[in-house]
Design a protein around this motif. Structure first.
Motif: not given
Length: 139
Positions: A84-90
């Protein structure tokens, strides 16, 4: 529902509600007004603070209502949070191109600040959506 999933739902709903309320409030002042004259800093900081406090209070209420839910994080929770945090980062990385372009075009600070605020909101919602989907459908 695990406590982490519950916390994700609470944060997403609180963030969406407070952000939508703020944007409706502030954007209703735009028609017929020079945006440089709109005082948005205080309301924006207030909305951020209200969003944080609301998420904390609702998380506490949710924990009190259903205390039997497991409170420990396991490997699945950590992996879902990471994805989830990766998706938010992108999403944040892409969405911040708009305020960057507005800055280079020397747009009003009002528009730069609000597109940056929107980028944070979109990143948070994307992160929550990935986490909730992973909890509901599995990873």
């Amino acid at each position: 529902m695990s406590s982490e999933e519950k916390r994700t739902w609470v944060s997403a709903v609180a963030g969406l509600a407070v952000s939508a309320g703020y944007l409706v409030f502030i954007l209703s002042r735009v028609p017929g007004t020079d945006v440089a004259q709109i005082g948005y800093v205080g309301p924006m900081l207030g909305a951020i603070g209200i969003g944080i406090v609301t998420a904390i209070v609702l998380s506490i209420i949710a924990s009190v209502v259903r205390p039997q839910d497991p409170a420990l994080k396991d490997e699945r929770d950590r992996e879902i949070n990471r994805r989830g945090e990766y998706a938010g980062f992108y999403v944040m990385s892409i969405a911040t191109l708009v305020p960057l372009a507005l800055t280079m075009a020397e747009a009003e600070h009002f528009w730069i600040a609000h597109t940056l605020y929107l980028a944070f909101v979109l990143a948070s919602l994307a992160s929550a959506a990935v986490k909730i989907t992973a909890y509901r459908r599995g990873w």
